[in-house]
Design a protein around this motif. Structure first.
Motif, PDB file in Angstrom:
ATOM      1  N   GLY A  37       0.813  -1.217   0.000  1.00  7.80           N
ATOM      2  CA  GLY A  37       0.000   0.000   0.000  1.00  7.80           C
ATOM      3  C   GLY A  37       0.833   1.246   0.000  1.00  7.80           C
ATOM      4  O   GLY A  37       0.553   2.218  -0.694  1.00  7.80           O
ATOM      5  N   ILE A  38       1.943   1.245   0.767  1.00  4.95           N
ATOM      6  CA  ILE A  38       2.777   2.444   0.835  1.00  4.95           C
ATOM      7  C   ILE A  38       3.589   2.616  -0.436  1.00  4.95           C
ATOM      8  O   ILE A  38       3.863   3.714  -0.882  1.00  4.95           O
ATOM      9  CB  ILE A  38       3.707   2.380   2.070  1.00  4.95           C
ATOM     10  N   ARG A  39       3.959   1.498  -1.073  1.00  4.68           N
ATOM     11  CA  ARG A  39       4.719   1.606  -2.311  1.00  4.68           C
ATOM     12  C   ARG A  39       3.890   2.233  -3.414  1.00  4.68           C
ATOM     13  O   ARG A  39       4.417   2.838  -4.334  1.00  4.68           O
ATOM     14  CB  ARG A  39       5.211   0.230  -2.739  1.00  4.68           C
ATOM     15  N   ALA A  40       2.598   2.091  -3.307  1.00  4.91           N
ATOM     16  CA  ALA A  40       1.738   2.710  -4.311  1.00  4.91           C
ATOM     17  C   ALA A  40       1.787   4.226  -4.216  1.00  4.91           C
ATOM     18  O   ALA A  40       1.519   4.931  -5.179  1.00  4.91           O
ATOM     19  CB  ALA A  40       0.308   2.205  -4.155  1.00  4.91           C
ATOM     20  N   THR A  41       2.136   4.764  -3.021  1.00  5.44           N
ATOM     21  CA  THR A  41       2.196   6.210  -2.828  1.00  5.44           C
ATOM     22  C   THR A  41       3.606   6.761  -3.020  1.00  5.44           C
ATOM     23  O   THR A  41       3.790   7.963  -2.980  1.00  5.44           O
ATOM     24  CB  THR A  41       1.693   6.573  -1.425  1.00  5.44           C
ATOM     25  N   CYS A  42       4.590   5.892  -3.178  1.00  2.61           N
ATOM     26  CA  CYS A  42       5.965   6.346  -3.343  1.00  2.61           C
ATOM     27  C   CYS A  42       6.195   6.851  -4.773  1.00  2.61           C
ATOM     28  O   CYS A  42       5.686   6.270  -5.728  1.00  2.61           O
ATOM     29  CB  CYS A  42       6.942   5.200  -3.064  1.00  2.61           C
ATOM     30  N   SER A  43       6.984   7.891  -4.887  1.00  2.69           N
ATOM     31  CA  SER A  43       7.351   8.397  -6.206  1.00  2.69           C
ATOM     32  C   SER A  43       8.415   7.485  -6.811  1.00  2.69           C
ATOM     33  O   SER A  43       9.400   7.154  -6.163  1.00  2.69           O
ATOM     34  CB  SER A  43       7.890   9.821  -6.093  1.00  2.69           C
ATOM     35  N   GLU A  44       8.223   7.078  -8.056  1.00  2.00           N
ATOM     36  CA  GLU A  44       9.147   6.157  -8.700  1.00  2.00           C
ATOM     37  C   GLU A  44      10.470   6.837  -9.040  1.00  2.00           C
ATOM     38  O   GLU A  44      10.535   8.029  -9.285  1.00  2.00           O
ATOM     39  CB  GLU A  44       8.521   5.589  -9.976  1.00  2.00           C
ATOM     40  N   ILE A  45      11.531   6.025  -9.051  1.00  2.00           N
ATOM     41  CA  ILE A  45      12.823   6.462  -9.549  1.00  2.00           C
ATOM     42  C   ILE A  45      12.898   6.029 -11.012  1.00  2.00           C
ATOM     43  O   ILE A  45      12.760   4.847 -11.322  1.00  2.00           O
ATOM     44  CB  ILE A  45      13.971   5.838  -8.749  1.00  2.00           C
ATOM     45  N   ILE A  46      13.108   6.968 -11.911  1.00  2.00           N
ATOM     46  CA  ILE A  46      13.123   6.689 -13.343  1.00  2.00           C
ATOM     47  C   ILE A  46      14.554   6.784 -13.857  1.00  2.00           C
ATOM     48  O   ILE A  46      15.230   7.800 -13.654  1.00  2.00           O
ATOM     49  CB  ILE A  46      12.223   7.662 -14.128  1.00  2.00           C
ATOM     50  N   LEU A  47      15.035   5.719 -14.506  1.00  2.00           N
ATOM     51  CA  LEU A  47      16.382   5.711 -15.081  1.00  2.00           C
ATOM     52  C   LEU A  47      16.282   5.619 -16.607  1.00  2.00           C
ATOM     53  O   LEU A  47      15.554   4.777 -17.137  1.00  2.00           O
ATOM     54  CB  LEU A  47      17.200   4.549 -14.531  1.00  2.00           C
ATOM     55  N   ARG A  48      17.030   6.472 -17.262  1.00  2.00           N
ATOM     56  CA  ARG A  48      17.071   6.485 -18.732  1.00  2.00           C
ATOM     57  C   ARG A  48      18.515   6.339 -19.182  1.00  2.00           C
ATOM     58  O   ARG A  48      19.381   7.138 -18.787  1.00  2.00           O
ATOM     59  CB  ARG A  48      16.474   7.791 -19.267  1.00  2.00           C
ATOM     60  N   GLN A  49      18.766   5.345 -19.994  1.00  2.00           N
ATOM     61  CA  GLN A  49      20.116   5.083 -20.486  1.00  2.00           C
ATOM     62  C   GLN A  49      20.107   5.183 -22.005  1.00  2.00           C
ATOM     63  O   GLN A  49      19.294   4.536 -22.673  1.00  2.00           O
ATOM     64  CB  GLN A  49      20.569   3.677 -20.050  1.00  2.00           C
ATOM     65  N   GLU A  50      21.007   5.996 -22.553  1.00  2.00           N
ATOM     66  CA  GLU A  50      21.059   6.171 -23.997  1.00  2.00           C
ATOM     67  C   GLU A  50      22.502   6.340 -24.442  1.00  2.00           C
ATOM     68  O   GLU A  50      23.384   6.684 -23.645  1.00  2.00           O
ATOM     69  CB  GLU A  50      20.220   7.378 -24.429  1.00  2.00           C
ATOM     70  N   VAL A  51      22.721   6.086 -25.740  1.00  2.00           N
ATOM     71  CA  VAL A  51      24.060   6.180 -26.313  1.00  2.00           C
ATOM     72  C   VAL A  51      24.085   7.323 -27.314  1.00  2.00           C
ATOM     73  O   VAL A  51      23.226   7.420 -28.195  1.00  2.00           O
ATOM     74  CB  VAL A  51      24.458   4.859 -26.996  1.00  2.00           C
ATOM     75  N   LEU A  52      25.082   8.193 -27.180  1.00  2.00           N
ATOM     76  CA  LEU A  52      25.228   9.358 -28.046  1.00  2.00           C
ATOM     77  C   LEU A  52      26.353   9.121 -29.051  1.00  2.00           C
ATOM     78  O   LEU A  52      27.190   8.240 -28.883  1.00  2.00           O
ATOM     79  CB  LEU A  52      25.521  10.595 -27.208  1.00  2.00           C
ATOM     80  N   LYS A  53      26.373   9.919 -30.096  1.00  2.00           N
ATOM     81  CA  LYS A  53      27.375   9.895 -31.161  1.00  2.00           C
ATOM     82  C   LYS A  53      27.196   8.673 -32.066  1.00  2.00           C
ATOM     83  O   LYS A  53      26.430   7.757 -31.763  1.00  2.00           O
ATOM     84  CB  LYS A  53      28.804   9.930 -30.594  1.00  2.00           C
ATOM     85  N   ASP A  54      27.931   8.689 -33.175  1.00  2.00           N
ATOM     86  CA  ASP A  54      27.931   7.585 -34.128  1.00  2.00           C
ATOM     87  C   ASP A  54      29.336   7.008 -34.237  1.00  2.00           C
ATOM     88  O   ASP A  54      30.300   7.575 -33.732  1.00  2.00           O
ATOM     89  CB  ASP A  54      27.457   8.066 -35.512  1.00  2.00           C
ATOM     90  N   GLY A  55      29.443   5.884 -34.932  1.00  2.00           N
ATOM     91  CA  GLY A  55      30.748   5.293 -35.152  1.00  2.00           C
ATOM     92  C   GLY A  55      31.161   4.342 -34.047  1.00  2.00           C
ATOM     93  O   GLY A  55      30.340   3.837 -33.282  1.00  2.00           O
ATOM     94  N   PHE A  56      32.467   4.103 -33.970  1.00  2.00           N
ATOM     95  CA  PHE A  56      33.007   3.123 -33.024  1.00  2.00           C
ATOM     96  C   PHE A  56      33.315   3.734 -31.661  1.00  2.00           C
ATOM     97  O   PHE A  56      33.692   3.011 -30.744  1.00  2.00           O
ATOM     98  CB  PHE A  56      34.276   2.483 -33.601  1.00  2.00           C
ATOM     99  N   HIS A  57      33.183   5.029 -31.516  1.00  2.00           N
ATOM    100  CA  HIS A  57      33.487   5.715 -30.260  1.00  2.00           C
ATOM    101  C   HIS A  57      32.228   6.465 -29.827  1.00  2.00           C
ATOM    102  O   HIS A  57      31.851   7.471 -30.432  1.00  2.00           O
ATOM    103  CB  HIS A  57      34.669   6.662 -30.433  1.00  2.00           C
ATOM    104  N   ARG A  58      31.612   5.985 -28.752  1.00  2.00           N
ATOM    105  CA  ARG A  58      30.315   6.498 -28.342  1.00  2.00           C
ATOM    106  C   ARG A  58      30.373   7.034 -26.915  1.00  2.00           C
ATOM    107  O   ARG A  58      31.357   6.827 -26.181  1.00  2.00           O
ATOM    108  CB  ARG A  58      29.257   5.380 -28.425  1.00  2.00           C
ATOM    109  N   ASP A  59      29.300   7.708 -26.514  1.00  2.00           N
ATOM    110  CA  ASP A  59      29.158   8.214 -25.145  1.00  2.00           C
ATOM    111  C   ASP A  59      27.901   7.614 -24.539  1.00  2.00           C
ATOM    112  O   ASP A  59      26.814   7.709 -25.123  1.00  2.00           O
ATOM    113  CB  ASP A  59      29.050   9.742 -25.132  1.00  2.00           C
ATOM    114  N   LEU A  60      28.054   6.990 -23.377  1.00  2.00           N
ATOM    115  CA  LEU A  60      26.928   6.424 -22.656  1.00  2.00           C
ATOM    116  C   LEU A  60      26.439   7.457 -21.637  1.00  2.00           C
ATOM    117  O   LEU A  60      27.197   7.888 -20.768  1.00  2.00           O
ATOM    118  CB  LEU A  60      27.345   5.136 -21.947  1.00  2.00           C
TER     119      LEU A  60
END
Length: 275
Positions: A37-60
């Motif tokens: 019941g209490i977890r239903a009232t808790c604010s979720e932690i949202i994680l977003r993971q993405e990869v930037l740039k093109d080619g063989f050298h990228r940024d996470l």
């Protein structure tokens, strides 16, 4: 007597409010974290993971958003434990340079890490990234990590392969020197513990890790449960075809011989030799 008891309790509540510095109680203050019941009232932690740039050298890029007010997290730190698959590598010398320029706070955990090895001779690695607060989001943290593709075996049919980057472990530590994450209050056999709502809701277990990047002390971090925007990140990597092996080797050998010959001719034609 009943009125007197009510008055005493009212004064106790006011004193407790003054101690905690809050104008209202968090919704999760006195409820066990295992209570659905209490977890239903808790604010979720949202994680977003993405990869930037093109080619063989990228940024996470990893972004974490809390539903709690940032005031509740002022004494807390966020540590991301990222697992690097065999198809990628992280350059420890590059990380050292980025730390010196204060671009990121990341350090390799794995030892005997070979950045030159192909993917079929390498092992999964671990990197610790100390996340920073996002200047564009009041209740967000973000972490940055440069990654690079390893060489892969050529394939017989498809000219591509895939690398799956799984979601990281999210660790949180709240400094006990300032707040210790809890305040105890006792009145009339009334003993409750007030914790940071985010820890009370989503902390699963404790993990030992360095307290800070330049600190050798070990802290007990809370392994946090979170909701990920993506299940994982999939990277597409071009690879060679086995049917091209003879052609590639022949062309490479011819170019090497041609270039070496031109260099030797230039040396003997324009070089000055003295005996």
């Amino acid at each position: 007597m009943a009125a007197w008891a009510v008055a005493v309790r009212a004064v106790a509540w006011l004193l407790l409010w003054a101690v905690t510095g809050r104008t209202r109680w968090p919704a999760t203050a006195f409820t066990a974290p295992s209570d659905p019941g209490i977890r239903a009232t808790c604010s979720e932690i949202i994680l977003r993971q993405e990869v930037l740039k093109d080619g063989f050298h990228r940024d996470l890029l990893i972004k974490v958003k809390f539903g709690e007010s940032i005031e509740d997290l002022q004494t807390c730190r966020l540590l991301i434990k990222q697992y690097i698959p065999t198809g990628l590598f992280v350059d420890p010398y590059e990380l050292a340079s980025l730390r010196e320029r204060n671009i990121t706070e990341a350090v390799m955990v794995s030892e005997n890490f070979n950045i030159e090895a192909p993917n079929y001779l390498s092992k999964e690695a671990e990197v610790l990234i100390y996340a920073r607060q996002d200047s564009q989001c009041i209740d967000c943290f973000q972490a940055f990590l440069p990654v690079h593709y390893r060489y892969h075996r050529p394939h017989s049919k498809d000219g591509e392969t895939f690398i799956i980057v799984n979601n990281p472990d999210l660790l949180m530590y709240c400094d006990q020197a300032d707040c210790s994450g809890m305040i105890r209050f006792r009145f009339d056999s009334f003993d409750k513990t007030i914790e940071f709502p985010v820890l009370k809701c989503w902390a699963q277990s404790e993990v030992a890790a360095p307290c800070a990047l330049k600190n050798r002390d070990i802290c007990q971090w809370n392994n946090m449960k979170y909701k990920s925007v993506y299940k994982n990140v999939t990277l597409q990597v071009p690879v060679g075809l086995t049917i091209h092996t003879s052609l590639v080797c022949s062309v490479t050998l011819l170019i090497t011989i041609l270039c070496s010959t031109l260099i030797l001719v230039a040396v003997f034609k324009y070089g000055h030799f003295s005996l």
